[in-house]
Structures are given as structure tokens and as C-alpha cells.
Design a protein around this motif. Structure first.
Motif, PDB file in Angstrom:
ATOM      1  N   ALA A 219       0.839  -1.196   0.000  1.00 13.61           N
ATOM      2  CA  ALA A 219       0.000   0.000   0.000  1.00 13.61           C
ATOM      3  C   ALA A 219       0.875   1.248   0.000  1.00 13.61           C
ATOM      4  O   ALA A 219       0.544   2.262  -0.617  1.00 13.61           O
ATOM      5  CB  ALA A 219      -0.922  -0.004   1.214  1.00 13.61           C
ATOM      6  N   GLN A 220       1.993   1.186   0.723  1.00 17.03           N
ATOM      7  CA  GLN A 220       2.917   2.316   0.760  1.00 17.03           C
ATOM      8  C   GLN A 220       4.256   1.832   1.268  1.00 17.03           C
ATOM      9  O   GLN A 220       4.332   0.951   2.133  1.00 17.03           O
ATOM     10  CB  GLN A 220       2.383   3.412   1.700  1.00 17.03           C
ATOM     11  N   THR A 233      -2.667   6.100   1.728  1.00 10.34           N
ATOM     12  CA  THR A 233      -4.039   5.610   1.574  1.00 10.34           C
ATOM     13  C   THR A 233      -4.744   5.605   2.931  1.00 10.34           C
ATOM     14  O   THR A 233      -4.109   5.683   3.982  1.00 10.34           O
ATOM     15  CB  THR A 233      -4.066   4.166   1.032  1.00 10.34           C
ATOM     16  N   GLU A 234      -6.056   5.504   2.839  1.00  9.88           N
ATOM     17  CA  GLU A 234      -6.880   5.416   4.044  1.00  9.88           C
ATOM     18  C   GLU A 234      -6.444   4.229   4.899  1.00  9.88           C
ATOM     19  O   GLU A 234      -6.368   4.308   6.117  1.00  9.88           O
ATOM     20  CB  GLU A 234      -8.330   5.224   3.603  1.00  9.88           C
ATOM     21  N   LEU A 345      -5.020  12.827   2.361  1.00 10.57           N
ATOM     22  CA  LEU A 345      -4.457  11.708   1.584  1.00 10.57           C
ATOM     23  C   LEU A 345      -3.951  12.230   0.253  1.00 10.57           C
ATOM     24  O   LEU A 345      -4.566  13.097  -0.353  1.00 10.57           O
ATOM     25  CB  LEU A 345      -5.530  10.647   1.335  1.00 10.57           C
ATOM     26  N   ARG A 347      -3.479  12.251  -3.625  1.00  7.86           N
ATOM     27  CA  ARG A 347      -4.322  11.715  -4.699  1.00  7.86           C
ATOM     28  C   ARG A 347      -3.591  11.734  -6.020  1.00  7.86           C
ATOM     29  O   ARG A 347      -2.554  12.357  -6.153  1.00  7.86           O
ATOM     30  CB  ARG A 347      -5.606  12.539  -4.818  1.00  7.86           C
TER      31      ARG A 347
END
Lengths: 347, 272
Positions: A219-220, A233-234, A345, A347
Motif C-alpha cells: 500500500a505504501q 491511503t486510508e 491523503l 491523490r
């Protein structure tokens, strides 16, 4: 100790198991020589599968390649990759003494007995296990067992050290002290290390970089500060620590939210939400600060007090403070948010 | 305290009565009968001093030992494979492998005769191939095959259960340290299965020492102790010698089991 650590690179390594479940989508990951990367995520996120692909215990799906430095090791089985592994269950050989365990990798490499026992003594000393060489494994505590497992993995001078939740089976105090030891070892030996955990505090403390994984994807990936203060991300925002997240409408760089408004950072203009960490909020007198609300609950944690402030029927925020003040449930208060701690966040 | 002891004694009474009636008294009688023949107490020594009986004892121990070793080798490999590999029909195969447990020794003997007897499968095939039939059902080799047949299922099941309990991380750790597959088996798998192999090997040995039905079906003159005891008892009515031989057979088997238990005890820590 000569440093044989090499960097690791995964090219498009995915993993689909025989029953058709995809544990890992094709991922790319580059780990510099001497770097510690933590794979962090909930169970089933693919972090252990990634580690096992690096180890050579799992083959990546067709098209995936594993590199140690400039060498393509994709086709090499684990016994020829020269990696060190540390397991959650310690995985010490119960039929061998402590010294037998540590020296096992040297024994299968046909290192002669005298050199082997010299090396074992050196490692015992390094791991604070002096004099325990002849003990049986079941005479050791959990922390000592994991030290033996570390010594055993280091004895073969691995190119990469792979640790699979090594502290999870230990109690909190021991976990902390062994974590510090591991950190010191990785730094002083300049080991390339991949460390799998679901514990974010461990990840923060140990990782040069952290790869947060979710549903078979990265995710990161970034430094602990990146992950904590600039979540992509959330999922990352919610998985690491506590994060207040308020939806709203943006007008001229200011977000209207329940109970008030928050100034958005320059790179977040136009966002439909704002986020901040509990320690970036401060309880102030009613009418002051950025948000207005009512204290719904107070938890004294020892080193801090955690206060939940209801902004309206739906939204609430968590504030953590070290102030030695008495906070009473039901009081109307204001919340001031440090503008530097407000984020959105990417984008 | 005193009342409690009385109650305990009362509760233990049925067990004591059964133990006395069905174990203590027959054993005492056996010991007595063994020493009552013309040889007197020397009947117990006959198993060593009389070359016939001694040969019978050696043959029994040898065939039981050979069966135990062969069973352990076959079952350890098969058990490892069956527990580690999933394939279609695995469940049916495991169920079929345990089927011999249901057969009495007579049926096992009958099956050995059908396989390696005068009209047996092996005899027919070798007759067609080499011009003479290979027949070994009525000898020690036949007995060996029969015992192997009913020993393997028990050991395979025990091995499979033990393999299921091995921590796969142990083997992965050994491999990560550079161990070849054979070194992993030697240094990790076999030591991990040791308690299960010793325990099931001891049972296998004890069963082979005392088995009668298979041997009796194959031939009435196979020279193993249970057959010798039977012949002394029924054909020669030599009660005292039959009793002495029975006790010796029992003692040897019991000692083997006790020895195995002490070995397994010292490796209990391996499971921790």
C-alpha cells in the motif's frame, strides 16, 4: 566479520497458490545492501509470502524474478541462497545443544570442528549467552531461545537476514529488550534485513523503511516518518496509530467540518477531508480553538490522557495530551489542532 | 483421613479382585507348573541350554527384529509421504492401508500362501518366466512377509500422526542453513519422529514375538517360540516346559517394551 550483505530486488513477484487464491499480486521491491525493510500488515496481507519468496521457500508466479545483488537467484532453492532465517516459533533443533544449533550451518558447510567451536563461542558471547553452549534448548527462556536462533542464522554469514515475526511469541518486556538488541545487531553488522511483523511499534523502531501491505499489495513504502505523517491511503492512515479523519467541504483552503473548520495544508487544497494525529490536538476552553464539542470519554493511560470529543451525533475526534489536568466527561470544550499536523491523503 | 482411605480401598477392591483372579493367580500357577516337570526349576534354563529351544528363541527374536526394522523403514517413508502430499484418492488409500488391522492372523497367513505358496501368484509368475516356481510361503520368509503385512498399518498411522506434529519451520530453518534434503531428514525429521518410531517399533516387535495364527496357518513346523509352546503343550503334553517357555517369551517381550519406553522417555523433551 566480513560483510557479505547484498541488496535484494523483487521484480513483479506474485504468488498464486495451487487452490487458486492469490496471496500476492505482482510486486516490485528494492532493498539496498545493509538496509532493514519491515513488511508490516494484518494477517493475510501477503507479508509472509513475500518473505518466503525472498528466502526461496516459495517460487514466485511465472514472470517474477528475485535478485540478490547482481545475481538472479529465482531458480536457486533456499539451501543455496545463503540466507539467515529467524522464526516466530524459534525453530531450534530440540535434539541438539545450544552450541549444536548455532554451529549447525557451519557443520553442513564442513567447517572443521575447532574453527566451528571458536565461531560458536564468539556468537554466544555476542548474544549474551556465554556459558550456555552445552545447555539443552528446553532449558532456555523464550528470549534466550530467540537469541540462539539469531546466533544460528548469523553464524553462516548470510547475504540477507529474514525475520518472520521473531518477537511475537515473547511477553511485552522481553520483546522491548530483544528488539533493541536486534536493532543494534542489524546496525553494527550492516546486515541487509527483511523483518515481517504485524506490530506497528516494532516496525517504527526497527525499519529504515516500512512497506505497509494490504490484500497482497504494497500500500505504501517509505521511512517511518513518511508512513506516519504522510500516509498514502486510508488503509495506511488507519493501520498505523490512531488517526482522526473528518469529512467536509473545502472553501479557500479551509475545510468546513462538524464542530468547526480546519486549515488545509498547501498540497491538500480541494480535499474533501482532513486528518490529524491525537497528539496534534489540544483541549482548550469552549469557544476557542478550531473545533467545538463535548467530552464523551476520558482514559488515563499513564504517560498521557486520551480524550474522546464528540463534535456532533456522528463525528468525534481523539485527543491525547500529557497535561496533568482533570478532564470531566460531559464538559463542553474546544479543540485546537496544530496546523502542521493537519494532512490529507495524496491523490 | 482414615475414612477416606477406607473408601479408596473399597473403590479399588474390584480392580484388585480382577487383577488377582486373572493375572496374579494364573502367573503364579504358570511359574509353579513350569518348575513341576522332571527337570524341575531347570526347565527355565532349558530355553538356553537345549539347542532346539534356543534355536527357536533366536529365530523368533531374529524374525521379530527384522520385521520391526523393515516395518519402520517402509512405514516412515510412506507415512511421511502420505502426511505431506495431497493427491486425489489419498483418503481412500490411507483407509485401505489400515485394512489389514481387521484381519486375524489366520487370514494373513492364508493371503501369504495365495501370494507365495505352491499355487501362489509369485510361483506362477516365476514359473512362467524362469521355468521353476519360487515358493517361500511355508518358511521364515513367508512369516516375515505376513508379519510385515500386519505391522505396517499400525506404524504408518503412528508416523502420520507424528509427522503432522512436526514444526515445518524446523526443516525450513535447516534448509536455510544450507542443509541438503538428506541432511534435513537425518538431522531434523528422524530425530523428530524418534519417539513415535521407538514406541510403534516396540509394539511391532512385541506383536511379532507373540503372533501365532499366521505362523500356524503357514506351516506347523516353523520354529518360532509360540509354535514350539503349542507343540510341547498339545502334542507332547509337556505342560511344565510349555509353561516355562511361555514365561520366558513373556519376559523377553516385556523387557523389550520396557527398554523402548525408557528410550522414548529420554526424548520426551524433543516434543517441547
Amino acid at each position: 566479520m566480513t560483510n557479505l550483505a547484498s541488496g535484494v530486488r523483487l521484480d513483479a513477484c506474485g504468488k498464486t497458490f495451487d487452490d487458486g487464491t492469490q496471496a500476492l499480486e505482482p510486486i516490485d521491491l528494492e532493498i539496498a545492501a545493509g538496509e532493514t525493510v519491515v513488511l508490516l500488515g494484518p494477517s493475510g496481507c501477503g507479508k509472509t509470502t513475500t518473505l518466503r519468496i525472498i528466502a526461496g521457500l516459495e517460487q514466485p508466479d511465472a514472470g517474477g524474478r528475485v535478485w540478490f545483488g547482481a545475481e538472479d537467484v529465482t531458480a536457486l532453492p533456499i539451501e543455496r541462497r545463503n540466507v539467515g532465517m529467524v522464526f516466530q516459533s524459534y525453530a531450534l533443533f530440540p535434539n541438539m545443544s545450544v552450541a549444536g544449533n548455532i554451529g549447525y550451518g557451519l557443520k553442513v558447510r564442513r567447517v572443521e570442528a575447532a574453527a566451528r567451536s571458536r565461531e560458536v563461542l564468539r556468537l554466544l558471547d555476542m548474544m549474551h549467552l556465554s556459558g550456555m553452549g552445552e545447555r539443552r534448548v528446553d532449558q532456555l527462556s523464550g528470549g534466550q531461545r530467540q537469541r540462539v536462533a539469531l546466533a544460528r542464522a548469523l553464524a553462516v554469514r548470510p547475504r540477507v537476514l529474514l525475520l518472520d515475526e521473531p518477537l511475537t511469541a515473547l511477553d511485552a518486556k522481553l520483546r522491548e529488550s530483544l528488539r533493541i538488541d536486534i536493532d543494534r545487531l542489524l546496525r553494527t553488522l550492516g546486515m541487509t534485513a527483511v523483518y515481517v511483523t504485524h506490530d506497528q511499534a516494532e516496525a517504527m523502531a526497527l525499519g529504515d523503511r516500512i512497506a505497509v501491505m494490504s490484500h497482497g499489495r504494497i500500500a505504501q513504502i517509505g521511512t517511518p516518518q513518511d508512513i506516519y505523517y504522510r500516509p498514502a491511503t486510508e488503509f495506511v492512515a488507519d493501520f498505523i496509530g490512531t488517526m482522526n479523519r473528518l469529512p467536509g467541504q473545502c472553501h479557500d483552503g479551509v475545510l468546513r467540518v462538524a464542530g468547526g473548520s480546519l486549515p488545509l495544508p498547501a498540497d491538500g487544497h480541494g480535499a474533501d477531508h482532513a486528518m490529524f494525529r491525537p497528539q496534534d490536538g489540544q483541549i482548550v476552553a469552549p469557544g476557542q480553538g478550531d473545533l467545538a464539542g463535548r467530552i464523551a470519554a476520558v482514559f488515563f493511560l499513564g504517560n498521557a490522557t486520551r480524550i474522546i470529543v464528540e463534535l456532533d451525533d456522528v463525528q468525534s475526534v481523539v485527543v491525547e495530551t500529557g497535561e496533568r489536568r482533570a478532564f470531566r466527561e460531559g464538559d463542553r470544550v474546544g479543540v485546537r489542532v496544530d496546523p502542521g499536523g493537519i494532512m490529507t491523503l495524496r491523490r | 483421613m482414615h475414612r477416606g482411605n477406607t473408601r479408596l480401598l473399597l473403590l479399588a477392591l474390584p480392580a484388585v479382585v480382577v487383577f488377582a483372579a486373572f493375572w496374579l493367580l494364573p502367573m503364579a500357577r504358570l511359574v509353579q507348573v513350569g518348575a513341576s516337570g522332571p527337570r524341575g526349576i531347570a526347565a527355565y534354563a532349558a530355553v538356553v541350554t537345549d539347542s532346539n529351544y534356543f534355536a527357536s528363541l533366536v529365530a523368533t527374536v531374529a524374525v521379530s527384529f527384522a520385521v520391526t526394522v523393515a516395518t519402520l523403514v517402509v512405514s516412515a517413508i510412506a507415512g511421511l509421504f502420505l502426511q505431506r502430499n495431497a493427491f486425489p484418492g489419498r483418503g481412500v488409500l490411507v483407509a485401505m492401508l489400515t485394512f489389514p488391522l481387521a484381519f486375524p492372523g489366520v487370514v494373513v497367513g492364508f493371503m501369504v500362501i495365495m501370494l507365495a505358496g505352491r499355487q501362489g501368484l509369485i510361483g506362477n509368475v516365476t514359473d512362467a518366466l524362469f521355468g521353476y516356481p519360487v515358493v517361500f510361503a511355508y518358511s521364515m520368509a513367508g512369516l516375515f512377509v505376513g508379519y510385515l503385512y500386519f505391522s505396517i498399518p499400525r506404524v504408518i498411522l503412528t508416523v502420520m500422526a507424528a509427522v503432522g506434529k512436526l514444526d515445518p519451520a524446523l526443516e525450513e530453518a535447516a534448509r536455510s542453513l544450507g542443509a541438503t534434503p538428506w541432511q534435513v531428514v537425518r538431522d531434523v525429521v528422524i530425530p523428530g519422529l524418534r519417539p513415535a518410531l521407538i514406541a510403534s517399533g516396540a509394539i511391532c516387535f512385541a506383536t511379532s514375538m507373540g503372533a501365532f495364527g499366521t505362523a500356524f496357518t503357514l506351516a506347523t513346523n516353523i520354529n518360532v517360540l509360540p509354535i514350539t509352546i503349542y507343540t510341547e503343550f498339545t502334542n507332547y503334553a509337556n505342560f511344565s516346559l510349555a509353561a516355562a517357555l511361555s514365561l520366558v517369551l513373556g519376559l523377553i517381550t516385556w523387557a523389550a517394551l520396557a527398554f523402548a519406553r525408557s528410550l522414548a522417555g529420554s526424548t520426551v523433551a524433543a516434543a517441547a
